[in-house]
Write an enzyme that holds these catalytic residues in place. Structure first.
Site, short mmCIF file in Angstrom:
data_model
loop_
_atom_site.label_atom_id
_atom_site.label_comp_id
_atom_site.label_asym_id
_atom_site.label_seq_id
_atom_site.Cartn_x
_atom_site.Cartn_y
_atom_site.Cartn_z
N SER A 30 0.81 -0.72 -0.18
CA SER A 30 -0.15 0.33 0.30
C SER A 30 1.20 1.63 -0.14
CB SER A 30 -1.10 -0.48 1.60
OG SER A 30 -0.59 -0.36 2.61
N ASN A 117 -1.51 -1.41 13.49
CA ASN A 117 -3.00 -1.38 13.27
C ASN A 117 -3.28 -0.28 14.46
OD1 ASN A 117 -2.70 -3.91 12.37
ND2 ASN A 117 -3.54 -5.22 14.05
N THR A 162 -40.99 25.33 -9.32
CA THR A 162 -41.29 23.71 -8.98
C THR A 162 -41.77 23.31 -10.25
OG1 THR A 162 -44.22 24.50 -8.44
CG2 THR A 162 -42.49 25.13 -6.43
N HIS A 163 -41.38 21.72 -10.26
CA HIS A 163 -41.71 20.99 -11.36
C HIS A 163 -40.72 21.58 -12.35
CE1 HIS A 163 -44.59 19.23 -8.03
NE2 HIS A 163 -44.72 20.29 -8.48
N SER A 284 -16.09 24.57 -27.73
CA SER A 284 -16.34 23.72 -28.59
C SER A 284 -15.32 23.62 -29.56
CB SER A 284 -17.18 23.68 -29.09
OG SER A 284 -17.56 22.51 -30.51
N LYS A 290 -20.19 27.34 -29.35
CA LYS A 290 -20.03 27.20 -28.13
C LYS A 290 -19.73 27.64 -26.94
CE LYS A 290 -22.49 24.22 -27.19
NZ LYS A 290 -22.31 22.73 -27.55
N ASN A 292 -19.30 26.53 -23.20
CA ASN A 292 -19.41 24.98 -22.57
C ASN A 292 -19.75 25.32 -20.52
OD1 ASN A 292 -20.59 23.74 -24.95
ND2 ASN A 292 -19.12 23.09 -25.79
N GLU A 297 -20.52 21.80 -15.11
CA GLU A 297 -20.67 19.51 -15.74
C GLU A 297 -20.14 18.90 -14.50
OE1 GLU A 297 -22.33 19.58 -19.61
OE2 GLU A 297 -20.37 21.02 -19.43
N TYR A 324 -8.92 -6.18 13.76
CA TYR A 324 -8.69 -5.04 12.70
C TYR A 324 -7.88 -6.36 11.67
CZ TYR A 324 -5.36 -3.38 8.56
OH TYR A 324 -4.65 -3.37 7.90
N GLN A 329 -7.06 -1.71 4.45
CA GLN A 329 -6.06 -0.90 3.85
C GLN A 329 -7.07 -0.39 2.32
OE1 GLN A 329 -2.07 -3.15 3.83
NE2 GLN A 329 -2.59 -3.25 1.55
N LYS A 332 -8.06 3.10 2.47
CA LYS A 332 -7.87 4.83 1.77
C LYS A 332 -7.98 5.69 0.66
CE LYS A 332 -4.35 3.06 5.10
NZ LYS A 332 -5.41 1.93 5.29
N1 ARG Z 1 -1.23 -0.75 5.60
C1 ARG Z 1 -2.24 -1.69 6.35
C2 ARG Z 1 -2.84 -0.92 6.89
O1 ARG Z 1 -3.34 -0.21 6.15
C3 ARG Z 1 -1.19 -1.02 8.16
C4 ARG Z 1 -1.90 -1.93 9.19
C5 ARG Z 1 -1.16 -3.46 8.79
N2 ARG Z 1 -1.05 -4.40 10.06
C6 ARG Z 1 -1.25 -5.54 9.45
N3 ARG Z 1 -1.64 -6.30 10.86
N4 ARG Z 1 -1.13 -6.06 8.48
O2 ARG Z 1 -3.96 -1.01 6.71
#
Ligand code: ARG
Length: 472
Positions: A30, A117, A162-163, A284, A290, A292, A297, A324, A329, A332
């Site tokens: 990650s 964790n 309205t509508h 355009s 045009k 735009n 949008e 956990y 992971q 994120k």
């Molecule tokens: N990269 C992991 C996450 O984002 C960190 C925690 C990993 N913990 C583990 N026991 N493998 O959640």
């Protein structure tokens, strides 16, 4: 098994007899996205090292080496000199390994009494807390722009819908303050989210806490959290704050998308209610005429991905047992993308919307064509003693005549109007004007320009009291 069969970099290979499969290494890594957390990770590690020293687990010399080493690593990252390695999985282990390379054994002691964790749960909360401060500041800027626009355009008359059918005339400023009210609620949602997320997981370790003497109050104070979490199992696995942030963001984007939709319609020559500044529009490649409304949008389009992230996060969490799980992971990328998207969309609208140029004549013409003062005529008849339902029917007939003859109610002669009800007298024309219609709605929350101005004052006061700065 000899060491050369293992990937040498990994920090947890003790119990393994073969190296991680190359694909698995890449599949589980990650660092390419969670490196964004480096500042929060280093901040958390420094607080942890200081606390371990105060509790007698690390020596002062070890702490000083760690603090200095982490500071140097932060500089390396910021200069682009840091070498990230997918074999080290994530931001946490990349930084820890680099620390050990730089300072030796003290670096290996940093992870005493903690786990990735509680580390990652702490990092994301710190990250989001800062992101919310920025988002709230951008929201505030957009709100200020809307209030200024509402002030400038309090007397500008547009047809209210309205509508999507012409309903009654309203002040364009009133419409801008309707948008402002949506954002007031959004501000509140982000404020709530920031308050609820500000609980510190650090010290929960992997899931059960740690056997080392730790002082969670100390790390909590240093990291600016309101309190340490009360349950270690919950603290390492809880991602409510991520779902809540995505939910607040989704509602905000729904609001921005509705505004976008209105601006797109209004900027169309068929409406011709507003002109958007050229710098926020594109042309355009084939049609020379045009112009735009792409920014609006794109904001409307970006709403889809933020809604998607909310559903993604809800789904990510729904099947997870305590505590956990590595699934987490996956929180994120949606979270980071939500932060970026919300920030960009707010910036675009905070810049563009206050620069809207209105076309009052087109708006008035549309209001007249749509018989926007029909309700005012019915109300007039009621004030003269006609029951409302009868008044409704009388005005309905007058409107039908207007449609057939191509005339607004205000353009009909008194005699014509009296043909529908002889209760109608010469004073009727005062209520049939668009200005009269607006001015009549002169109560709290109504569209009369003087009410709009009062709301502008109230909004300015509220905005002046909204703290632009949060904790970071
Ligand atoms: N990269 C992991 C996450 O984002 C960190 C925690 C990993 N913990 C583990 N026991 N493998 O959640």
């Amino acid at each position: 098994m000899s060491d050369d069969t293992k990937t040498s970099q990994q920090l947890w290979t003790g119990r393994f007899t073969e190296a991680t499969d190359r694909f698995v290494e890449a599949f589980t890594a990650s660092e390419h996205f969670d490196r964004r957390l480096y500042r929060q990770d280093i901040r958390g590690s420094i607080a942890h090292a200081r606390m371990l020293t105060a509790c007698g687990v690390l020596t002062e010399a070890e702490r000083d080496a760690i603090v200095r080493g982490l500071g140097e690593i932060q500089a390396e990252i910021e200069q682009g000199a840091f070498e990230w390695s997918p074999a080290l999985e994530d931001v946490h282990m990349n930084i820890e390994k680099r620390l050990t390379d730089r300072i030796g054994d003290a670096g290996k002691k940093l992870h005493t009494g903690r786990s990735r964790n509680d580390q990652v749960a702490t990092d994301i909360r710190l990250y989001l807390r800062e992101a919310i401060v920025e988002i709230r500041a951008e929201l505030l800027r957009f709100q200020q722009g809307l209030v200024d626009l509402a002030d400038r355009e309090a007397d500008t008359i547009m047809p209210g819908f309205t509508h999507l059918q012409v309903a009654q005339p309203v002040s364009f400023g009133h419409h801008m303050l309707a948008w402002y009210e949506m954002l007031v609620r959004d501000q509140g949602r982000f404020e709530d989210c920031a308050a609820r997320l500000n609980v510190m997981p650090l010290g929960s370790a992997a899931l059960a806490g740690t056997s080392f003497p730790i002082d969670r109050a100390m790390t909590c104070a240093e990291l600016g959290f309101d309190r340490p979490s009360d349950n270690s199992l919950d603290a390492v696995s809880d991602r409510d704050f991520a779902m809540e942030f995505a939910a607040a963001s989704s509602i905000l984007l729904t609001h921005l998308s509705r505004m976008a939709e209105e601006m797109i319609l209004w900027a169309s020559p068929m409406f011709d209610f507003i002109d958007l500044p050229d710098r926020f529009c594109t042309g355009s490649s084939i049609m020379p005429q045009k112009k735009n409304p792409d920014v609006a949008e794109i904001v409307r389009g970006k709403t889809a991905r933020v809604h998607g992230h909310l559903v993604g996060l809800l789904t990510l969490m729904k099947g997870q047992p305590l505590a956990y799980n590595r699934d987490n992971q996956e929180d994120k990328e949606p979270l980071f993308d939500t932060v970026d998207t919300v920030r960009d969309c707010l910036r675009a609208f905070a810049d563009m919307v206050p620069a809207i140029h209105t076309r009052p004549e087109s708006m008035k013409a549309a209001a007249r064509k749509g018989f926007a003062t029909a309700t005012d005529l019915a109300d007039y008849l009621v004030r003269k003693g006609v029951p409302f339902r009868d008044a409704h029917a009388i005005v309905g007939a007058a409107v039908r005549h207007g449609v057939e003859t191509g005339r607004d109610l205000a353009d009909m002669e008194l005699e014509t109007l009296r043909g529908f009800s002889n209760t109608i007298e010469a004073d009727v024309f005062e209520v049939l004007t668009l200005e009269g219609s607006l001015a009549a709605r002169d109560h709290h929350g109504g569209t009369a320009p003087n009410q709009v101005r009062q709301q502008v004052q109230k909004a300015r006061k509220r905005l002046a009291e909204t703290p632009a700065e949060g904790r970071s």
